[in-house]
Motif scaffolding. Sequence first.
Motif, PDB file in Angstrom:
ATOM      1  N   ASP A  89       0.829  -1.198   0.000  1.00  0.00           N
ATOM      2  CA  ASP A  89       0.000   0.000   0.000  1.00  0.00           C
ATOM      3  C   ASP A  89       0.868   1.254   0.000  1.00  0.00           C
ATOM      4  N   LEU A  90       1.987   1.218   0.723  1.00  0.00           N
ATOM      5  CA  LEU A  90       2.901   2.358   0.751  1.00  0.00           C
ATOM      6  C   LEU A  90       3.587   2.554  -0.601  1.00  0.00           C
ATOM      7  N   LYS A  91       3.944   1.449  -1.281  1.00  0.00           N
ATOM      8  CA  LYS A  91       4.608   1.553  -2.586  1.00  0.00           C
ATOM      9  C   LYS A  91       3.688   2.133  -3.651  1.00  0.00           C
ATOM     10  N   HIS A  92       2.436   1.728  -3.625  1.00  0.00           N
ATOM     11  CA  HIS A  92       1.508   2.133  -4.673  1.00  0.00           C
ATOM     12  C   HIS A  92       0.703   3.368  -4.319  1.00  0.00           C
TER      13      HIS A  92
ATOM     14  N   ASP B 116       0.551   9.695  -3.590  1.00  0.00           N
ATOM     15  CA  ASP B 116       0.999  10.938  -2.977  1.00  0.00           C
ATOM     16  C   ASP B 116       2.413  10.760  -2.424  1.00  0.00           C
ATOM     17  N   LYS B 117       3.409  11.110  -3.194  1.00  0.00           N
ATOM     18  CA  LYS B 117       4.811  10.935  -2.789  1.00  0.00           C
ATOM     19  C   LYS B 117       5.211  11.893  -1.675  1.00  0.00           C
ATOM     20  N   ASP B 118       4.588  13.078  -1.629  1.00  0.00           N
ATOM     21  CA  ASP B 118       4.898  14.030  -0.552  1.00  0.00           C
ATOM     22  C   ASP B 118       4.476  13.481   0.804  1.00  0.00           C
ATOM     23  N   ALA B 119       3.365  12.762   0.828  1.00  0.00           N
ATOM     24  CA  ALA B 119       2.908  12.178   2.093  1.00  0.00           C
ATOM     25  C   ALA B 119       3.882  11.095   2.546  1.00  0.00           C
ATOM     26  N   ASN B 120       4.401  10.304   1.615  1.00  0.00           N
ATOM     27  CA  ASN B 120       5.373   9.275   1.975  1.00  0.00           C
ATOM     28  C   ASN B 120       6.637   9.904   2.558  1.00  0.00           C
ATOM     29  N   ARG B 121       7.107  10.975   1.937  1.00  0.00           N
ATOM     30  CA  ARG B 121       8.310  11.651   2.410  1.00  0.00           C
ATOM     31  C   ARG B 121       8.068  12.268   3.785  1.00  0.00           C
ATOM     32  N   ARG B 122       6.889  12.836   3.967  1.00  0.00           N
ATOM     33  CA  ARG B 122       6.525  13.439   5.248  1.00  0.00           C
ATOM     34  C   ARG B 122       6.496  12.391   6.362  1.00  0.00           C
TER      35      ARG B 122
END
Length: 94
Positions: free
Chosen positions: A57-60, A63-69
């Motif tokens: 779920d994290l890979k797909h 929202d890449k900004d949320a992952n970085r945050r």
Amino acid sequence: MGIFKTRKNKKFSYTPRYFNGGEEGNPFEIKHRFDEYRKTVGGNTNLKTKLINALDDLKHNQDKDANRRILIIVAILVLIFLFIIDFDLSIFFK
């Protein structure tokens, strides 16, 4: 004497008076609004399956900004934890 027995919840066969089973389904079903979009919500599975589903779920996630945050917040929390337990960070540097 009943000290170690737990009480059972009472079950009632309640049906609402004006409910006809409409298009919404069961009015007493508690469901989160994003459940149909997540793979991690569901039955009780083992820890490995939960971890694999969460990573997928994290890979797909779009929202890449949320992952970085999330990664920045986790890193800050780890550093605060290491500071609280008085961990010596000088072992990583010469």
